[in-house]
Design a protein around this motif. Structure first.
Motif: not given
Length: 451
Positions: A266-279, A281-289
């Motif tokens: 969906a439409v992203l914002n700055d907070d979501l982009i940062e959470l993709f890059l540095n997550n 709680n994700a297994l490897r510390g990042w998430s993908a789309l």
């Protein structure tokens, strides 16, 4: 996760080929030879003039042809070939009836056969690694085990088993285990893993296909706490988690829970982009789309009289599809990991049409052809955690290769008719002739996306 040989592999070399490496820089190497050993791995990649081929190796002359890494499809279902889904079967009542048949003594062999034919269509179209995300049962697990045991030549499979949804949620009950609370969410995750699932899928929001009300697609369905229970249980076993999420709020909740891949988006914002890059709680510390444009765009671009979708499905598509497309563009611009998945089996998404997803990423998502190829190979390999095994043409990697006539960097459509597919060192001869195509569906898609 690697596919074991199903028969003895006769070592061979592909010589005098143009090599498209699949990297982000669109590197192309002329007159190259790739040597494949009896263990199904790449032994050498070097210029043909300086590469002696052992006398006991077969030599395939690939002059005028292109060799590239095998495609990776990170989002597929196996229960259908892609013909429009009957809206009556997408209702809760319809799904219960289909589910009852699918789990019956007559239905289970049918579902297993459909899954096998779907996997083989993926393979023959050039897909050498495949993740399923929402199975009727554990038919994909069984196929993966047969491939790994050497009983069947097939793609490398990451199999999810049924997805996890709230009662009456997206995918339930046909391809889902229902999770009314956190305890059930964790228990169902462990149930899938105990059956051999090496991927997990959550329905974080409602979806278009089975939506019965306006606004249901994209509406958050599972709580952060439920999804966190799923992610924690899966991550304890080293298994990555995907989340169907078709709204900004749905994406936010899924990322906070720790999912590793967002499906559709969906439409992203700055907070979501940062959470993709540095997550954290994700297994490897990042998430993908994984955008899945192949499943989204035709619902709007193909006339409703042809697609067969209901008015509710059409209006829900209008709500979510624009956001999915914008999210894919934003993710690319922000440098997020963006992979390739088709959502095969859904309306107008064939099992052999992975190349169309790359084409749509270029035509509608702002990607270059090199970026799309990179996403479908090396990036997808990293997202799925198999980058040490596949995703590039490198010494020691599995010989997962695609040979085509022409250069896909200049025309992605050359991927539609592969000349040769190699899966873990196993050559699939005349793969294009083995694909059972849906001619009228292909014609509609060709006309819709001709330019």
């Amino acid at each position: 996760m690697s596919a074991a040989p199903s028969t003895i592999i006769e070592p061979f070399a592909i010589a005098h080929a143009t090599l498209v490496t699949g990297d982000a820089e669109s590197t192309t190497l002329d007159d190259m030879t790739v040597i494949i050993g009896a263990n199904g791995r790449i032994e050498q990649v070097s210029p043909s003039l300086s590469t002696p081929i052992p006398s006991d190796y077969h030599m395939l002359d690939a002059t005028g042809k292109t060799v590239m890494p095998g495609l990776i499809n990170a989002h597929a279902h196996l229960f259908s070939g892609g013909k429009p889904i009957n809206p009556k079967l997408a209702t809760p009542t319809g799904q219960r009836r289909v589910a009852a048949f699918a789990h019956s003594p007559l239905g289970r062999p049918y579902i297993a056969a459909k899954a096998r034919s779907s996997v083989m269509a993926q393979l023959c179209s050039g897909v050498t690694t495949l993740r399923t995300l929402g199975d009727v049962g554990y038919e994909a697990v069984a196929l993966r085990d047969r491939i790994d045991a050497g009983e069947l030549v097939g793609p490398r499979l990451l199999a999810s088993g049924p997805l996890l949804a709230i009662p009456e949620g997206h995918g339930a009950p046909l391809i889902a285990l229902v999770c009314p609370d956190e305890d059930a969410a964790r228990a169902n995750t462990l149930e899938n893993i105990s059956h051999g699932a090496n991927a997990i899928k959550i329905a974080a929001t409602g979806g278009v296909t089975d939506a019965q009300e306006l606004g249901e697609a994209g509406s958050p369905q599972m709580t952060v706490e439920q999804m966190r229970a799923i992610c924690d249980a899966a991550h304890e076993s080293g298994v990555i988690v995907a989340a169907h999420a078709q709204s900004t709020e749905g994406v936010r909740r899924a990322l906070l829970a720790g999912v590793d891949t967002i499906e559709h988006g969906a439409v992203l914002n700055d907070d979501l982009i940062e959470l993709f890059l540095n997550n954290p709680n994700a297994l490897r510390g990042w998430s993908a789309l994984i955008p899945t444009l192949s499943a989204a765009l035709p619902l709007l671009d193909v006339d409703q009289s042809v697609s067969g979708i209901t008015d509710i499905q059409l209006e829900n598509s209008r709500i979510v599809v624009a956001g999915m497309l914008e999210g894919a563009r934003q993710a690319r611009e922000a440098g997020l990991r963006v992979g390739v998945g088709t959502d095969a089996a859904m309306t107008f998404v064939t099992q052999y049409g992975t190349w169309r997803e790359l084409d749509l990423l270029v035509k509608r998502g702002g990607f270059t052809a090199a970026e799309a190829l990179h996403a479908a190979t090396a990036v997808n390999a990293e997202i799925l955690g198999v980058e040490d095994v596949t995703g590039s043409i490198s010494t020691g990697r599995a010989a997962d290769l695609l040979v085509v006539n022409g250069n896909p960097l200049e025309d992605l459509r050359v991927l539609e008719h592969p000349n040769l597919v190699v899966a873990a060192g196993h050559p699939i001869w005349r793969p294009d002739a083995k694909i059972k195509r849906i001619a009228d569906l292909d014609e509609i898609l060709d006309q819709t996306y001709a330019s």
